[in-house]
Design a protein around this motif. Structure first.
Motif, PDB file in Angstrom:
ATOM      1  N   LEU A 103       0.725  -1.343   0.057  1.00  0.00           N
ATOM      2  CA  LEU A 103      -0.045  -0.164   0.070  1.00  0.00           C
ATOM      3  C   LEU A 103       1.052   1.148   0.098  1.00  0.00           C
ATOM      4  O   LEU A 103       0.500   2.074  -0.602  1.00  0.00           O
ATOM      5  N   GLU A 104       1.963   1.398   0.823  1.00  0.00           N
ATOM      6  CA  GLU A 104       2.794   2.395   0.904  1.00  0.00           C
ATOM      7  C   GLU A 104       3.369   2.636  -0.577  1.00  0.00           C
ATOM      8  O   GLU A 104       3.671   3.914  -0.992  1.00  0.00           O
ATOM      9  N   ARG A 105       3.902   1.662  -1.052  1.00  0.00           N
ATOM     10  CA  ARG A 105       4.364   1.842  -2.616  1.00  0.00           C
ATOM     11  C   ARG A 105       3.351   2.144  -3.653  1.00  0.00           C
ATOM     12  O   ARG A 105       3.636   3.128  -4.333  1.00  0.00           O
TER      13      ARG A 105
ATOM     14  N   ALA B 172       3.111   5.866  -2.927  1.00  0.00           N
ATOM     15  CA  ALA B 172       3.872   6.545  -3.405  1.00  0.00           C
ATOM     16  C   ALA B 172       3.830   6.786  -5.145  1.00  0.00           C
ATOM     17  O   ALA B 172       4.129   7.997  -5.350  1.00  0.00           O
ATOM     18  N   MET B 173       3.272   5.775  -5.736  1.00  0.00           N
ATOM     19  CA  MET B 173       3.103   5.792  -7.178  1.00  0.00           C
ATOM     20  C   MET B 173       2.259   6.879  -7.561  1.00  0.00           C
ATOM     21  O   MET B 173       2.193   7.634  -8.473  1.00  0.00           O
ATOM     22  N   ARG B 174       1.148   7.165  -6.748  1.00  0.00           N
ATOM     23  CA  ARG B 174       0.205   8.301  -7.039  1.00  0.00           C
ATOM     24  C   ARG B 174       0.712   9.497  -7.210  1.00  0.00           C
ATOM     25  O   ARG B 174       0.474  10.154  -7.940  1.00  0.00           O
ATOM     26  N   TRP B 175       1.875   9.687  -6.229  1.00  0.00           N
ATOM     27  CA  TRP B 175       2.382  11.048  -6.422  1.00  0.00           C
ATOM     28  C   TRP B 175       3.615  11.261  -7.730  1.00  0.00           C
ATOM     29  O   TRP B 175       4.114  12.246  -8.129  1.00  0.00           O
ATOM     30  N   GLU B 176       4.009   9.968  -8.030  1.00  0.00           N
ATOM     31  CA  GLU B 176       5.131   9.752  -9.073  1.00  0.00           C
ATOM     32  C   GLU B 176       4.523   9.682 -10.253  1.00  0.00           C
ATOM     33  O   GLU B 176       4.878  10.416 -11.222  1.00  0.00           O
TER      34      GLU B 176
ATOM     35  N   TRP C 258      -8.713   0.723  -3.232  1.00  0.00           N
ATOM     36  CA  TRP C 258      -7.900   1.349  -2.215  1.00  0.00           C
ATOM     37  C   TRP C 258      -7.283   2.731  -3.132  1.00  0.00           C
ATOM     38  O   TRP C 258      -7.476   3.875  -2.561  1.00  0.00           O
ATOM     39  N   PHE C 259      -6.820   2.340  -4.041  1.00  0.00           N
ATOM     40  CA  PHE C 259      -6.091   3.327  -4.954  1.00  0.00           C
ATOM     41  C   PHE C 259      -7.064   4.600  -5.432  1.00  0.00           C
ATOM     42  O   PHE C 259      -7.045   5.489  -5.458  1.00  0.00           O
TER      43      PHE C 259
ATOM     44  N   ASN D 129     -10.067  10.829  -2.427  1.00  0.00           N
ATOM     45  CA  ASN D 129      -9.756  11.623  -1.222  1.00  0.00           C
ATOM     46  C   ASN D 129      -8.703  12.939  -1.453  1.00  0.00           C
ATOM     47  O   ASN D 129      -8.825  14.017  -0.974  1.00  0.00           O
ATOM     48  N   LEU D 130      -7.649  12.442  -2.087  1.00  0.00           N
ATOM     49  CA  LEU D 130      -6.542  13.467  -2.538  1.00  0.00           C
ATOM     50  C   LEU D 130      -7.116  14.771  -3.107  1.00  0.00           C
ATOM     51  O   LEU D 130      -6.903  15.755  -2.973  1.00  0.00           O
ATOM     52  N   ALA D 131      -7.935  14.157  -4.059  1.00  0.00           N
ATOM     53  CA  ALA D 131      -8.620  15.206  -5.014  1.00  0.00           C
ATOM     54  C   ALA D 131      -9.601  16.092  -4.360  1.00  0.00           C
ATOM     55  O   ALA D 131      -9.334  17.731  -4.648  1.00  0.00           O
TER      56      ALA D 131
END
Lengths: 204, 194
Positions: free
Chosen positions: B83-85, B88-92, B112-113, B119-121
């Motif tokens: 999940l952490e990875r 991180a991919m969402r930001w990259e 989840w993604f 949520n981020l949006a």
């Protein structure tokens, strides 16, 4: 975006991959009590139970769980941490190839402390002294090696030292970038670069 | 030795660092769960005996329990680190992952993604006064509003905010607002020229 520079696991977290790998190293143990129906753990035994006095190499996590409260097993230190290797490390720690000796040297050492008994103090000192001896040259090489050399330098470092080494290299590069006034330039994100590299190599 | 299957999961994650994500290994997870189930059954049986006064079962119960704990730790660490990875991919990579990575996600991870994306949006929309703030923008303090960029691959026609369109062809250079082309630079379509 630079996330945390390195992921130290010397504050062991439950989810830390490093910590899980480190606690998997084998520790020589002797059973002090008979464990019923677990004979299959000793491939050379062949009996149904693990008898008192059976000698077996158990992973560190199991050794710690069994040695702590009921003292089902008694443990010895793995040979890397015993007298002979301690002497080698004391002679000149900087030259030792820690990666082949034990890839998680410091991490494992800390986990062994409660098992070491009377040797605990010596072991603790050994860990600290070894790192102190080696840190200087690690820092030096991390800031002063070319990209080609970095690989060979790294190959003799244990996991903790390796992360220190890479952190040193990263900060050095960032500093260089800043000095040449290029720090503001937006670059392709790291994961995308890695991902593209793989794609191209698959195509060709 | 016990808990060896579970360790395979961890080793698999350890081998594939830096933006790689191995396929969700359902097979091994099932095997680990089977092992845990067996251990649990055996312990249940022995605990029953021990409660009736058979102390000689204590060492085995202890050992199996340690193995159960270890298996649990490995499984949780596997899921958590994945999940952490992915986060991180969402930001990259941005809100859409490359197809080959998406193929390696399991169904709950995809959900989840998507939820993380949403949520981020909505968080970024709620920031500031004028309709939100894009946190993925300006990861480094910008010096100019406009930057010179070179195209690294053919991307086709692309619309700049004001309605102008530019054709992004390989090896052409353009002078574009950084805010508009930032994500294309991050994704490796454009390269900033000093």
């Amino acid at each position: 975006m630079s996330a945390a520079l390195h992921y130290p696991s010397y504050y062991p977290s439950y989810f830390s991959i490093e910590d899980i790998l480190a606690t998997n190293e084998k520790v020589p143990c002797k059973f002090e009590k008979t464990a019923c129906d677990l004979g299959f753990l000793d491939p050379s035994g062949g009996s149904k139970d693990l008898e008192v006095g059976t000698k077996l190499e158990l992973p560190c996590w199991l050794a710690r769980a069994l040695a702590s409260r009921r003292q089902i097993v008694s443990c010895q230190l793995p040979k890397t941490f015993r007298e002979r290797y301690r002497e080698i490390l004391k002679a000149d720690a900087a030259l030792v190839d820690l990666h082949t000796l034990s890839p998680h040297f410091y991490e494992l050492g800390q986990h062994l402390l409660p098992l070491a008994g009377p040797e605990g103090t010596t072991l603790g000192l050994l860990l600290v002294e070894t790192l102190r001896e080696r840190l200087r040259s690690i820092m030096d090489t991390s800031l002063n090696t070319t990209e080609d050399d970095a690989g060979t330098r790294q190959s003799k470092l244990d996991q903790l030292e390796r992360s220190l080494f890479l952190t040193g290299r990263k900060t050095f590069r960032d500093h260089q970038l800043w000095l040449s006034r290029r720090a503001h330039i937006v670059t392709t994100s790291y994961m995308v670069t890695q991902h593209n590299k793989r794609k191209f190599s698959e195509v060709s | 030795m016990l808990s060896e299957k579970a360790l395979e999961l961890i080793k698999e994650l350890d081998r594939s660092k830096d933006g790689k994500l191995p396929a969700f290994n359902e097979d091994i997870i099932r095997k680990v769960l089977e092992e845990m189930n067996t251990l649990f059954q055996q312990n249940q049986r022995d605990v029953g005996e021990a409660a009736a006064g058979e102390i000689r079962y204590f060492p085995s119960i202890h050992l199996r329990h340690a193995a159960l704990d270890r298996n649990k730790r490995c499984l949780l660490a596997y899921l958590y680190n994945r999940l952490e990875r992915i986060r991180a991919m969402r930001w990259e990579f941005g809100s859409i992952l490359p197809a080959d990575i998406r193929a390696n996600l399991c169904e709950p991870e995809t959900q989840w993604f998507n939820r993380y994306n949403k949520n981020l949006a909505s968080y970024m929309r709620s920031l500031g006064e004028a309709g939100g703030l894009d946190l993925t923008q300006d990861t480094k303090p910008p010096k100019n509003l406009y930057v010179e960029v070179r195209c690294l691959r053919d991307y086709g026609e692309w619309e700049v905010e004001e309605g102008d369109t530019v054709v992004l062809q390989k090896d052409t250079t353009h002078y574009l607002p950084l805010a508009a082309c930032h994500h294309l630079i991050r994704q490796g379509v454009l390269e900033q020229v000093e």
